[in-house]
Write a protein that holds these residues in place. Structure first.
Motif, PDB file in Angstrom:
ATOM      1  N   ALA A 195       5.568   5.256  -5.143  1.00 20.03           N
ATOM      2  CA  ALA A 195       5.985   5.190  -6.544  1.00 20.03           C
ATOM      3  C   ALA A 195       5.105   6.046  -7.440  1.00 20.03           C
ATOM      4  O   ALA A 195       5.262   6.031  -8.661  1.00 20.03           O
ATOM      5  CB  ALA A 195       5.949   3.737  -7.012  1.00 20.03           C
ATOM      6  N   HIS A 196       4.204   6.786  -6.876  1.00 19.00           N
ATOM      7  CA  HIS A 196       3.276   7.675  -7.590  1.00 19.00           C
ATOM      8  C   HIS A 196       2.426   6.935  -8.606  1.00 19.00           C
ATOM      9  O   HIS A 196       2.039   7.482  -9.634  1.00 19.00           O
ATOM     10  CB  HIS A 196       4.031   8.837  -8.248  1.00 19.00           C
ATOM     11  CG  HIS A 196       4.727   9.704  -7.259  1.00 19.00           C
ATOM     12  ND1 HIS A 196       4.053  10.555  -6.420  1.00 19.00           N
ATOM     13  CD2 HIS A 196       6.046   9.824  -6.957  1.00 19.00           C
ATOM     14  CE1 HIS A 196       4.921  11.182  -5.647  1.00 19.00           C
ATOM     15  NE2 HIS A 196       6.151  10.741  -5.951  1.00 19.00           N
ATOM     16  N   ILE A 197       2.134   5.689  -8.303  1.00 20.20           N
ATOM     17  CA  ILE A 197       1.187   4.950  -9.139  1.00 20.20           C
ATOM     18  C   ILE A 197      -0.203   5.520  -8.922  1.00 20.20           C
ATOM     19  O   ILE A 197      -0.996   5.645  -9.852  1.00 20.20           O
ATOM     20  CB  ILE A 197       1.241   3.443  -8.813  1.00 20.20           C
ATOM     21  CG1 ILE A 197       2.628   2.909  -9.169  1.00 20.20           C
ATOM     22  CG2 ILE A 197       0.152   2.682  -9.520  1.00 20.20           C
ATOM     23  CD1 ILE A 197       2.884   1.496  -8.698  1.00 20.20           C
ATOM     24  N   TRP A 236       3.390  10.618  -0.406  1.00 21.34           N
ATOM     25  CA  TRP A 236       2.956   9.257  -0.093  1.00 21.34           C
ATOM     26  C   TRP A 236       2.680   9.074   1.393  1.00 21.34           C
ATOM     27  O   TRP A 236       1.984   8.158   1.786  1.00 21.34           O
ATOM     28  CB  TRP A 236       3.986   8.236  -0.563  1.00 21.34           C
ATOM     29  CG  TRP A 236       5.330   8.365   0.095  1.00 21.34           C
ATOM     30  CD1 TRP A 236       6.376   9.086  -0.358  1.00 21.34           C
ATOM     31  CD2 TRP A 236       5.744   7.755   1.302  1.00 21.34           C
ATOM     32  NE1 TRP A 236       7.437   8.978   0.495  1.00 21.34           N
ATOM     33  CE2 TRP A 236       7.071   8.151   1.530  1.00 21.34           C
ATOM     34  CE3 TRP A 236       5.149   6.907   2.227  1.00 21.34           C
ATOM     35  CZ2 TRP A 236       7.800   7.751   2.627  1.00 21.34           C
ATOM     36  CZ3 TRP A 236       5.880   6.505   3.324  1.00 21.34           C
ATOM     37  CH2 TRP A 236       7.189   6.925   3.519  1.00 21.34           C
ATOM     38  N   PHE A 237       3.229   9.983   2.230  1.00 23.73           N
ATOM     39  CA  PHE A 237       3.069   9.843   3.678  1.00 23.73           C
ATOM     40  C   PHE A 237       1.814  10.540   4.194  1.00 23.73           C
ATOM     41  O   PHE A 237       1.192  10.085   5.138  1.00 23.73           O
ATOM     42  CB  PHE A 237       4.303  10.415   4.379  1.00 23.73           C
ATOM     43  CG  PHE A 237       4.318  10.196   5.858  1.00 23.73           C
ATOM     44  CD1 PHE A 237       4.600   8.955   6.391  1.00 23.73           C
ATOM     45  CD2 PHE A 237       4.049  11.242   6.724  1.00 23.73           C
ATOM     46  CE1 PHE A 237       4.614   8.746   7.753  1.00 23.73           C
ATOM     47  CE2 PHE A 237       4.060  11.039   8.093  1.00 23.73           C
ATOM     48  CZ  PHE A 237       4.344   9.786   8.600  1.00 23.73           C
ATOM     49  N   THR A 238       1.449  11.632   3.573  1.00 24.53           N
ATOM     50  CA  THR A 238       0.356  12.441   4.116  1.00 24.53           C
ATOM     51  C   THR A 238      -0.880  12.514   3.248  1.00 24.53           C
ATOM     52  O   THR A 238      -1.869  13.104   3.642  1.00 24.53           O
ATOM     53  CB  THR A 238       0.836  13.881   4.349  1.00 24.53           C
ATOM     54  OG1 THR A 238       1.258  14.424   3.096  1.00 24.53           O
ATOM     55  CG2 THR A 238       1.954  13.927   5.356  1.00 24.53           C
ATOM     56  N   GLY A 239      -0.845  11.960   2.068  1.00 20.24           N
ATOM     57  CA  GLY A 239      -1.966  12.122   1.153  1.00 20.24           C
ATOM     58  C   GLY A 239      -3.269  11.561   1.698  1.00 20.24           C
ATOM     59  O   GLY A 239      -3.317  10.477   2.254  1.00 20.24           O
ATOM     60  N   THR A 240      -4.343  12.316   1.532  1.00 24.31           N
ATOM     61  CA  THR A 240      -5.653  11.869   2.001  1.00 24.31           C
ATOM     62  C   THR A 240      -6.266  10.847   1.058  1.00 24.31           C
ATOM     63  O   THR A 240      -7.217  10.167   1.413  1.00 24.31           O
ATOM     64  CB  THR A 240      -6.612  13.057   2.133  1.00 24.31           C
ATOM     65  OG1 THR A 240      -6.702  13.702   0.860  1.00 24.31           O
ATOM     66  CG2 THR A 240      -6.124  14.026   3.180  1.00 24.31           C
ATOM     67  N   TRP A 287       0.841  -1.200   0.000  1.00 28.66           N
ATOM     68  CA  TRP A 287       0.000   0.000   0.000  1.00 28.66           C
ATOM     69  C   TRP A 287       0.873   1.246   0.000  1.00 28.66           C
ATOM     70  O   TRP A 287       0.643   2.189  -0.754  1.00 28.66           O
ATOM     71  CB  TRP A 287      -0.893  -0.032   1.239  1.00 28.66           C
ATOM     72  CG  TRP A 287      -1.896   1.075   1.307  1.00 28.66           C
ATOM     73  CD1 TRP A 287      -1.739   2.274   1.893  1.00 28.66           C
ATOM     74  CD2 TRP A 287      -3.212   1.070   0.758  1.00 28.66           C
ATOM     75  NE1 TRP A 287      -2.861   3.020   1.754  1.00 28.66           N
ATOM     76  CE2 TRP A 287      -3.786   2.305   1.065  1.00 28.66           C
ATOM     77  CE3 TRP A 287      -3.948   0.140   0.039  1.00 28.66           C
ATOM     78  CZ2 TRP A 287      -5.076   2.644   0.681  1.00 28.66           C
ATOM     79  CZ3 TRP A 287      -5.237   0.483  -0.331  1.00 28.66           C
ATOM     80  CH2 TRP A 287      -5.785   1.710  -0.016  1.00 28.66           C
ATOM     81  N   THR A 288       1.912   1.231   0.842  1.00 25.36           N
ATOM     82  CA  THR A 288       2.814   2.377   0.934  1.00 25.36           C
ATOM     83  C   THR A 288       3.576   2.567  -0.370  1.00 25.36           C
ATOM     84  O   THR A 288       3.690   3.689  -0.875  1.00 25.36           O
ATOM     85  CB  THR A 288       3.796   2.174   2.108  1.00 25.36           C
ATOM     86  OG1 THR A 288       3.041   1.976   3.297  1.00 25.36           O
ATOM     87  CG2 THR A 288       4.693   3.373   2.281  1.00 25.36           C
TER      88      THR A 288
END
Length: 147
Positions: free
Chosen positions: A47-49, A60-64, A41-42
């Protein structure tokens, strides 16, 4: 059939599922599956998939976009697993109480057997002493009649 086996036959489907889930949650295989899922999931967002909507810290750490579903799934899973594990723990406690009661009954039975054995041993000791006394008297009588 022991009381523990008898009570296991009467358990509800919920309790049987709770026991299964409780046992499954503690297995290394389960931990590895969840580790792979969380890392996957991380990496999906790292990887901006899938884009993450964040401008503070890495996206990738904070995106809602992924935090809400991940948090929702883990929270709901923890909630249900908590209930199921608690139900399994309650069943385990009941089985432990039944087992301890059976052990207490066995201890009482053992005490009764020990008391009976003690009485029989005392009786046997008295009889053995009487046989010894009679043998001594017979021996004394036979040796007195020979002389």
């Amino acid at each position: 059939m022991t009381p523990v086996e008898a009570s296991a036959d009467r358990e509800s489907i919920f309790n049987r599922i709770a026991d299964y889930v409780s046992a499954a949650m503690g297995r290394p295989t389960n931990i590895m599956i969840w580790l792979v899922l969380v890392v996957g999931w991380t990496l999906l967002f790292a990887a901006h998939i899938v884009s993450a909507n964040a401008n503070f810290l890495p996206g990738w750490f904070t995106g809602t976009a992924f935090n809400f579903p991940l948090n929702l799934n883990t929270t709901v899973a923890e909630l249900f697993i908590g209930f199921l594990v608690a139900a399994a723990a309650n069943r385990s406690e009941r089985n432990l109480e039944l087992t301890l009661a059976a052990i207490a009954d066995q201890e009482k039975h053992i005490e009764d057997v020990e008391a009976t054995l003690s009485a029989e041993l005392a009786s046997n000791t008295v009889l053995t002493q009487q046989v010894h006394d009679m043998a001594s008297q017979i021996h004394a009588f036979l040796t007195a009649s020979k002389s």
